[in-house]
Design an enzyme around this catalytic site. Structure first.
Site, PDB file in Angstrom:
ATOM      1  N   TYR A   1      -2.950  -0.797   9.700  1.00  0.00           N
ATOM      2  CA  TYR A   1      -3.213  -0.996   8.887  1.00  0.00           C
ATOM      3  C   TYR A   1      -1.754  -0.160   8.457  1.00  0.00           C
ATOM      4  O   TYR A   1      -0.815  -1.013   7.302  1.00  0.00           O
ATOM      5  CB  TYR A   1      -3.872   0.446   7.837  1.00  0.00           C
ATOM      6  CG  TYR A   1      -4.319  -0.196   6.499  1.00  0.00           C
ATOM      7  CD1 TYR A   1      -4.513  -1.419   6.291  1.00  0.00           C
ATOM      8  CD2 TYR A   1      -3.263   0.538   5.394  1.00  0.00           C
ATOM      9  CE1 TYR A   1      -4.250  -1.963   5.022  1.00  0.00           C
ATOM     10  CE2 TYR A   1      -4.046   0.210   4.168  1.00  0.00           C
ATOM     11  CZ  TYR A   1      -4.253  -0.882   3.335  1.00  0.00           C
ATOM     12  OH  TYR A   1      -3.906  -1.417   2.445  1.00  0.00           O
TER      13      TYR A   1
ATOM     14  N   SER B   1       1.301  -1.394   0.399  1.00  0.00           N
ATOM     15  CA  SER B   1       0.323  -0.614   0.017  1.00  0.00           C
ATOM     16  C   SER B   1       0.826   1.707   0.168  1.00  0.00           C
ATOM     17  O   SER B   1       1.821   1.400   0.600  1.00  0.00           O
ATOM     18  CB  SER B   1      -1.139   0.171   0.828  1.00  0.00           C
ATOM     19  OG  SER B   1      -1.408   1.040   1.511  1.00  0.00           O
TER      20      SER B   1
END
Length: 246
Positions: free
Chosen positions: A155, A141
């Site tokens: 995250y 990501s």
């Protein structure tokens, strides 16, 4: 001849979104492809049908990346069913966002189990099954490089861990000509994060191009990394993020 003709691939979390686009991209390039899913058997079967319509072999395997046995075992199942394994795409992942003080131990354990432990175990199993010259491609990501606001601590932690894992894999497996690379998508239009959703404008504004990417744009990079032209690329992070990290 397609660049991946005769090769076999496993895409975890391949029943929808980026995973489905990646699976279809690999199949279009010539690979036989197994995908995993947790829920949504109908969606998984639809992806398999599309793979088979290209003249490739498609397989859907139910596996939960949060389960240690599933995370490793599905690699062996895919390799057995496909007659070997050339490409592993670690795509399955989850996101839990929120203030750090609100995150529970259960939140932490599940995110790390899916996004880190599941990737490690699948890669470990693949190391024993991949043919020489194989590929491990992991979907990370843009938030591993830049956290644009509060609420992303858990995250981003899980995705940043993949940078070290990827580099270790490249060193461990390079002697067999197996490459390991990490793809870092930016805001990408999927059903989980639609380009017309309530949070889309802010995400688009963080990119240099001012827009969301498409799942196919991510898939095209993965397909390139899976092919012969990328044989000298390993141990690195490649961004497909519209300039999010610029």
């Amino acid at each position: 001849m397609s660049s991946l003709t005769g090769r076999t691939a496993l895409v975890t979390g391949g029943s929808r979104g980026m995973g489905a686009a990646i699976a279809l991209g690999l199949a279009e390039a010539g690979a036989d492809v197994a995908i995993t899913y947790v829920r949504g058997e109908d969606a998984a079967r639809e992806v398999v049908t599309k793979i088979e319509s290209m003249g490739r072999r498609g397989i859907a395997l139910r596996a939960d990346a949060a389960d240690a046995g599933d995370a490793a075992g599905v690699v062996d199942r895919a390799a057995d069913d496909l007659g070997g394994l050339d490409i592993l795409v670690n795509n399955a992942g989850i996101g839990v966002l929120g203030p750090i003080g609100d995150l529970t131990l259960a939140d932490i354990d599940r995110v790390m189990a899916v996004n880190v432990r599941g990737v490690f175990l699948a890669s470990q199993a693949a190391a024993a099954r991949l043919r020489d010259g194989g590929r491990i491609i992991t979907i990370g990501s843009c938030m591993a490089q830049r956290v644009p606001g509060p609420g992303g601590t858990l995250y981003s932690t899980s995705k940043a861990a993949l940078i070290g894992l990827n580099k270790g894999l490249a060193r461990e497996l390079g002697g067999r000509r197996i490459t390991a690379n990490l793809v870092q998508p930016g805001p990408t239009d999927t059903d989980m994060n639609p380009a017309d959703g309530p949070l889309a404008a802010g995400q688009s504004a963080l990119t240099a191009l001012g827009r969301f990417g498409s799942a196919d744009e991510v898939a095209s990079l993965v397909t390139y990394l899976a092919g012969d032209a990328a044989a000298y690329i390993t141990g690195t992070e490649l961004s497909v993020d519209g300039g999010h990290a610029a």
